[in-house]
Design an enzyme around this catalytic site. Structure first.
Site, PDB file in Angstrom:
ATOM      1  N   TRP A  21      -0.562   3.926  -3.771  1.00  4.59           N
ATOM      2  CA  TRP A  21       0.380   3.637  -2.683  1.00  4.59           C
ATOM      3  C   TRP A  21       1.684   4.416  -2.881  1.00  4.59           C
ATOM      4  O   TRP A  21       2.118   5.180  -2.013  1.00  4.59           O
ATOM      5  CB  TRP A  21       0.630   2.140  -2.637  1.00  4.59           C
ATOM      6  CG  TRP A  21       1.557   1.641  -1.551  1.00  4.59           C
ATOM      7  CD1 TRP A  21       2.421   2.358  -0.783  1.00  4.59           C
ATOM      8  CD2 TRP A  21       1.686   0.272  -1.122  1.00  4.59           C
ATOM      9  NE1 TRP A  21       3.096   1.524   0.092  1.00  4.59           N
ATOM     10  CE2 TRP A  21       2.657   0.241  -0.096  1.00  4.59           C
ATOM     11  CE3 TRP A  21       1.088  -0.924  -1.515  1.00  4.59           C
ATOM     12  CZ2 TRP A  21       3.036  -0.944   0.533  1.00  4.59           C
ATOM     13  CZ3 TRP A  21       1.467  -2.096  -0.879  1.00  4.59           C
ATOM     14  CH2 TRP A  21       2.433  -2.096   0.140  1.00  4.59           C
ATOM     15  N   ASP A  56      -7.700   3.740  -5.935  1.00  5.97           N
ATOM     16  CA  ASP A  56      -7.618   3.141  -4.611  1.00  5.97           C
ATOM     17  C   ASP A  56      -6.442   3.742  -3.854  1.00  5.97           C
ATOM     18  O   ASP A  56      -5.302   3.710  -4.329  1.00  5.97           O
ATOM     19  CB  ASP A  56      -7.433   1.626  -4.708  1.00  5.97           C
ATOM     20  CG  ASP A  56      -7.364   0.992  -3.325  1.00  5.97           C
ATOM     21  OD1 ASP A  56      -8.435   0.727  -2.744  1.00  5.97           O
ATOM     22  OD2 ASP A  56      -6.238   0.772  -2.823  1.00  5.97           O
ATOM     23  N   TYR A  61      -0.973   5.541   3.326  1.00  8.68           N
ATOM     24  CA  TYR A  61       0.021   5.815   2.301  1.00  8.68           C
ATOM     25  C   TYR A  61       0.551   7.256   2.419  1.00  8.68           C
ATOM     26  O   TYR A  61      -0.170   8.219   2.139  1.00  8.68           O
ATOM     27  CB  TYR A  61      -0.559   5.604   0.900  1.00  8.68           C
ATOM     28  CG  TYR A  61      -1.146   4.226   0.671  1.00  8.68           C
ATOM     29  CD1 TYR A  61      -0.737   3.128   1.423  1.00  8.68           C
ATOM     30  CD2 TYR A  61      -2.115   4.026  -0.305  1.00  8.68           C
ATOM     31  CE1 TYR A  61      -1.276   1.869   1.220  1.00  8.68           C
ATOM     32  CE2 TYR A  61      -2.659   2.756  -0.527  1.00  8.68           C
ATOM     33  CZ  TYR A  61      -2.244   1.698   0.239  1.00  8.68           C
ATOM     34  OH  TYR A  61      -2.790   0.450   0.024  1.00  8.68           O
ATOM     35  N   GLN A 178     -10.222  -6.822  -0.666  1.00  2.00           N
ATOM     36  CA  GLN A 178      -8.988  -6.447  -1.363  1.00  2.00           C
ATOM     37  C   GLN A 178      -7.845  -7.337  -0.848  1.00  2.00           C
ATOM     38  O   GLN A 178      -7.335  -7.120   0.243  1.00  2.00           O
ATOM     39  CB  GLN A 178      -8.661  -4.977  -1.129  1.00  2.00           C
ATOM     40  CG  GLN A 178      -7.454  -4.514  -1.936  1.00  2.00           C
ATOM     41  CD  GLN A 178      -7.161  -3.035  -1.785  1.00  2.00           C
ATOM     42  OE1 GLN A 178      -5.998  -2.630  -1.719  1.00  2.00           O
ATOM     43  NE2 GLN A 178      -8.191  -2.206  -1.719  1.00  2.00           N
ATOM     44  N   TYR A 206      -4.703  -6.439  -5.172  1.00  2.42           N
ATOM     45  CA  TYR A 206      -3.569  -5.514  -5.200  1.00  2.42           C
ATOM     46  C   TYR A 206      -2.283  -6.265  -5.511  1.00  2.42           C
ATOM     47  O   TYR A 206      -2.203  -7.476  -5.383  1.00  2.42           O
ATOM     48  CB  TYR A 206      -3.463  -4.694  -3.911  1.00  2.42           C
ATOM     49  CG  TYR A 206      -3.086  -5.404  -2.638  1.00  2.42           C
ATOM     50  CD1 TYR A 206      -1.751  -5.628  -2.301  1.00  2.42           C
ATOM     51  CD2 TYR A 206      -4.053  -5.794  -1.718  1.00  2.42           C
ATOM     52  CE1 TYR A 206      -1.388  -6.232  -1.099  1.00  2.42           C
ATOM     53  CE2 TYR A 206      -3.711  -6.397  -0.509  1.00  2.42           C
ATOM     54  CZ  TYR A 206      -2.377  -6.615  -0.213  1.00  2.42           C
ATOM     55  OH  TYR A 206      -2.022  -7.207   0.985  1.00  2.42           O
TER      56      TYR A 206
END
Length: 320
Positions: A21, A56, A61, A178, A206
């Site tokens: 991210w 991931d 992002y 997730q 996450y």
């Protein structure tokens, strides 16, 4: 390093994976502020050298930039990790972000991610958010088509409720969910984690360090000086009265970590991995130095007495 099977797939993943991210950098709504690619690529390499075997990311992002950074980092790697990415969040030429689960959009987003990642197949393709809710069935049907076509190996969801997962399951099996999960973000324990366990759905959580809050490096001053675009400015856990409680909690995590030769962040990550329904935790970092502060969580496990100490630290009156 220990590996765990992800849901109904043949993917066996390390307990922690690389979260990309922050590597998307700044300049978009939802960023964690500016990020230097010269730091991101060596950080990914360092994590892979330590044995982590999955990354991931998401199209969102950096509005595609994170996927491009991942591709650059993996170019020439002899042994490549599994790559997980996401669809559903879309944006226009001005960078305004929207949500779409229409089949045509998901097909286009998948092709764009394949191009940015410079790969022929995505190991795990996930719906980022269940929005719009009315289009979940259309979106999940298209995800199943992409899997059948060989564009993606497995399909999963992110941020779905139990009822939304049940709707998707009538169309095609869900490999993974997730959700957010940390010591201070525990809403999924009541219904969602029992459901995933009962239905053989893998769980990769996450923000196990609550967006950096539990790393041990966060201070009141740092929070006050977040960049204007940093989305964490608006999170309740970064505001009073929870901020004081959380900073006191970090000191308890530090004490536990000192006993085991771990950082507060590693203790926080290990706490999430202690739940039997959790397959793995996504851990974000920005530099090689930060990798060294989290990698121990892949193998460190908390004792029952440590878990009790953490529970005590969350009781009313602890901070006082």
């Amino acid at each position: 390093m220990e590996k765990r099977q992800l849901g109904n797939s043949d993917l066996h993943i390390t307990p922690i994976g690389i979260g990309a991210w922050a590597m998307g950098g700044g300049g978009w709504n939802g960023s964690m502020g500016p990020q230097n690619e010269a730091d991101s690529v060596p950080a990914i390499h360092a994590a892979l050298d330590h044995g982590l075997n999955w990354i991931d990311t998401a199209a969102l992002y950096g509005l595609g930039h994170s996927e491009e950074v991942v591709a650059r980092a993996l170019k020439g790697c002899a042994s490549k990790p599994y790559v997980f990415t996401k669809c559903e969040r879309v944006w226009d030429a001005q960078g305004t972000i929207g949500a779409c689960l229409k089949a045509e959009s998901i097909r286009r987003e998948c092709e764009d991610s394949l191009r940015r990642l410079q790969t022929d197949v995505i190991d795990l393709y996930q719906i980022h958010w269940p929005e719009p809710d009315a289009d979940i069935e259309e979106g999940w049907t298209e995800m199943a088509r992409l899997q059948q076509a060989g564009k993606v190996r497995y399909i999963g969801v992110s941020n779905f409720s139990v009822s939304q997962m049940q709707r998707a399951q009538t169309i095609a099996p869900i490999t993974s969910l997730q959700p957010p999960y940390s010591i201070v973000t525990r809403q999924i324990e009541k219904e969602i984690l029992p459901f995933t366990s009962q239905n053989n759905i893998g769980v990769i959580v996450y923000s196990p360090m609550s967006a950096g809050l539990l790393t041990g490096a966060m201070t009141r001053e740092r929070v006050a000086n977040f960049a204007a675009e940093d989305w964490r400015r608006n999170l309740p856990n970064f505001k009073e009265p929870l901020l004081s409680r959380n900073l006191h909690l970090v000191e308890r995590l530090r004490e536990i970590g000192n006993r085991h030769g771990c950082t507060p962040g590693e203790v926080a990550i290990a706490w999430t991995l202690n739940h039997p329904a959790v397959t793995g935790a996504i851990v974000g970092f920005r530099s090689v130095e930060q990798v060294s502060g989290i990698i121990g969580a892949a193998e460190f496990r908390l004792h029952s007495s440590d878990m009790s100490e953490i529970d005590d630290a969350l009781k009313p009156g602890f901070a006082a």
